[in-house]
Scaffold this motif. Structure first.
Motif, PDB file in Angstrom:
ATOM      1  N   LEU A 129       0.832  -1.203   0.000  1.00 61.04           N
ATOM      2  CA  LEU A 129       0.000   0.000   0.000  1.00 61.04           C
ATOM      3  C   LEU A 129       0.868   1.256   0.000  1.00 61.04           C
ATOM      4  CD1 LEU A 129      -2.838  -0.913   2.549  1.00 61.04           C
ATOM      5  CD2 LEU A 129      -2.970  -0.882   0.056  1.00 61.04           C
ATOM      6  N   ALA A 130       1.913   1.257   0.823  1.00 59.79           N
ATOM      7  CA  ALA A 130       2.757   2.445   0.957  1.00 59.79           C
ATOM      8  C   ALA A 130       3.527   2.741  -0.323  1.00 59.79           C
ATOM      9  CB  ALA A 130       3.727   2.259   2.122  1.00 59.79           C
ATOM     10  N   GLU A 131       3.878   1.698  -1.075  1.00 57.99           N
ATOM     11  CA  GLU A 131       4.706   1.895  -2.264  1.00 57.99           C
ATOM     12  C   GLU A 131       3.895   1.891  -3.559  1.00 57.99           C
ATOM     13  OE1 GLU A 131       8.020  -0.881  -1.940  1.00 57.99           O
ATOM     14  OE2 GLU A 131       9.052   0.628  -0.732  1.00 57.99           O
ATOM     15  N   GLY A 132       2.582   2.021  -3.422  1.00 54.01           N
ATOM     16  CA  GLY A 132       1.744   2.179  -4.604  1.00 54.01           C
ATOM     17  C   GLY A 132       1.561   0.928  -5.420  1.00 54.01           C
ATOM     18  N   GLU A 133       1.739  -0.256  -4.805  1.00 52.31           N
ATOM     19  CA  GLU A 133       1.589  -1.507  -5.547  1.00 52.31           C
ATOM     20  C   GLU A 133       0.160  -2.046  -5.504  1.00 52.31           C
ATOM     21  OE1 GLU A 133       4.525  -4.479  -4.722  1.00 52.31           O
ATOM     22  OE2 GLU A 133       6.146  -3.010  -4.542  1.00 52.31           O
ATOM     23  N   ALA A 134      -0.732  -1.341  -4.802  1.00 56.69           N
ATOM     24  CA  ALA A 134      -2.142  -1.747  -4.767  1.00 56.69           C
ATOM     25  C   ALA A 134      -2.833  -1.152  -5.993  1.00 56.69           C
ATOM     26  CB  ALA A 134      -2.804  -1.275  -3.482  1.00 56.69           C
ATOM     27  N   THR A 135      -2.681  -1.822  -7.108  1.00 53.89           N
ATOM     28  CA  THR A 135      -3.180  -1.305  -8.382  1.00 53.89           C
ATOM     29  C   THR A 135      -4.677  -1.027  -8.320  1.00 53.89           C
ATOM     30  OG1 THR A 135      -1.495  -2.593  -9.528  1.00 53.89           O
ATOM     31  CG2 THR A 135      -3.330  -1.755 -10.852  1.00 53.89           C
TER      32      THR A 135
END
Length: 484
Positions: free
Chosen positions: A466-472
């Motif tokens: 979530l923090a690294e923007g991987e929750a597309t």
């Protein structure tokens, strides 16, 4: 500086991506004994919500544990057991993902200590597991999230760059009635994009799993009154109205011989099941449901019990009481009959409307003298299998365990999740960290230390993604004006 590093206010570069994941997991392994000591401390503190024993002391202990990891919290009064609440990242950018992590710290009574292999409130490590009341249901699973926050701060020097709300409930085991009222009265607190919780076990699966929802529940107590005094059945049996006969006939009229519910309008509004969810249910291994013979019966009541469990509303008569049931015989027409009935509801169904339909059914079929009381109710909740939190959790579980997570459509109804949906519009995801033989609520409750550690790693990996923007596809939720 490599692509896997960036500078922060912390001393030295902080890893990112898989390097951050590996650093978090390494730190979890290094602190495993310390985290186990926290769980022993937490489980040794009774917190029996049905009696109130130790509940407030346990809330205070959780406040202390949060302080150890640098998180300030507040205690919220509900009129019952308190909620421990913490909010992180409140001043984050508007587009920062906002997650509510929910857990419960109360437990059911221990029962007779003589039934336990070890004293229930003296947690004991034995054969790779921690034994004791509440170790897995659900103090260990709740603590896994807090330990993940602790190692994140260890590794990066700061909390996760997210908006995180922590809600620790003290009355799940008694239905969270006061907590549910608190949610209804304070919707302004529940503005997160989604809710993540860990509780229960993976049922019959020795592999990671997640539940896409909680089946709704409506629990009713029916009463049928007859003559105010008993009359000899040899003279008046079959002549006087018999409450036992009337009530059993009324209950039998609710379903056909195959269990299909016959109440007019009962199935109206049930949401269609996505084909992908049916496919996931069909893909569950055979071990998910044991053979009926292993449960002490000859056969299930349906040829497809998995489909019936997840995708059909069901009515279960849990108990009936009427007339003389003591030793020997007593020939008397019963004066009163009662029954307790559990009704499982699907997404799109409302407990209140269901109760109205059953009332109308009884009245229309000549059983207007039969009354019922709602003992408990909970609307169903569900989250789409395509939701970014679901795909993020599946990826995290797969990374930790090295195998694909099973997707289970729902778990048995009850608890607080329906209130989050009804009053706050929150999609809720349940990711159990407990192994199949957790045996919660029994004198054999034990929590695998491997599963505890993997639970911490899963929580850390969910936070990282979530923090690294991987929750597309993650988007900020706009709270519904109707919620609350």
């Amino acid at each position: 500086m490599t692509a896997s590093e960036h500078t922060t206010d912390a001393t030295g570069p902080v890893p990112t991506g898989t390097a951050l994941r590996d650093a978090l997991w390494t730190r979890i392994d290094e602190r495993a004994d310390e985290f186990l000591s926290w769980l022993v401390e937490l489980a040794a503190q009774p917190s029996v919500s049905v009696t109130g024993e130790g509940v407030r002391e346990c809330a205070a202990l959780l406040t202390d544990i949060l302080k150890r990891i640098g998180v300030d919290s507040e205690t919220l009064e509900t009129g019952g057991s308190p909620i421990v609440w913490a909010a992180l990242g409140e001043h984050s950018a508007e587009d920062t993902p906002h997650l509510l992590i929910y857990g419960h710290y109360d437990v059911v009574p221990a029962g007779d200590p003589a039934d336990w292999p070890f004293p229930p409130f003296e947690p004991t490590v034995h054969e790779g597991a921690l034994w004791g009341r509440g170790v897995g249901d659900s103090k260990g699973q709740l603590l896994a999230h807090l330990c993940a926050l602790a190692v994140w701060t260890d590794v990066t020097g700061a909390p996760p760059p997210l908006r995180l709300d922590l809600m620790l409930d003290g009355e799940d085991e008694t239905g969270s009635l006061n907590t549910r009222r608190f949610i209804a009265e304070h919707p302004e607190r529940f503005t997160a994009d989604a809710l993540y919780t860990s509780d229960a076990s993976t049922l019959g699966l020795w592999q990671p799993a997640l539940f896409l929802g909680v089946r709704g529940a409506l629990y009713l107590e029916f009463t049928c009154e007859g003559s105010p005094q008993e009359w000899h059945s040899a003279s008046y049996g079959g002549i006087l109205p018999n409450p036992a006969d009337r009530l059993t006939r009324a209950l039998a009229s609710l379903t056909d011989a195959d269990g299909h519910i016959l109440v007019d309008g009962f199935h109206d509004g049930i949401e269609p099941v996505p084909e992908s969810v049916r496919t996931a249910a069909a893909a569950l291994p055979d071990t998910f449901l044991p053979p009926a013979q292993d449960l002490g019966v000859r056969a299930y009541t349906t040829s497809d019990p998995v489909d019936a469990m997840f995708f059909s509303p069901r009515i279960c008569v849990c108990g009936i009481e009427a007339g003389y049931t003591g030793e020997g015989l007593k020939m008397a027409v019963p004066t009163r009959a009662t029954a307790k009935v559990d009704i499982a509801l699907m997404p799109g169904q409302s407990p209140a409307r269901t109760a109205q339909l059953i009332r109308r059914h009884l009245d229309d079929h000549g059983w207007d003298d039969i009354t019922f009381t709602v003992l408990a109710d909970c609307p169903p909740s569900s989250i789409p299998d395509t939701h970014p939190l679901v795909t993020t959790a599946r990826a995290a579980l797969g990374a930790v365990w090295g195998q694909e997570a099973a997707v289970i459509p729902s778990i048995g109804g009850g608890g607080v999740f329906g209130a989050f949906v009804e009053h706050a519009g929150l999609p809720c995801l349940l990711v159990p960290y407990g192994q199949p033989d957790l045996q919660e609520h029994s004198s054999q409750e034990h929590f695998s230390l491997e599963w505890f550690r993997n639970g911490i790693k899963t929580s850390a990996e969910v936070l990282r993604r979530l923090a690294e923007g991987e929750a597309t596809g993650w988007t900020r939720r706009v709270p519904s004006k109707e919620a609350g």
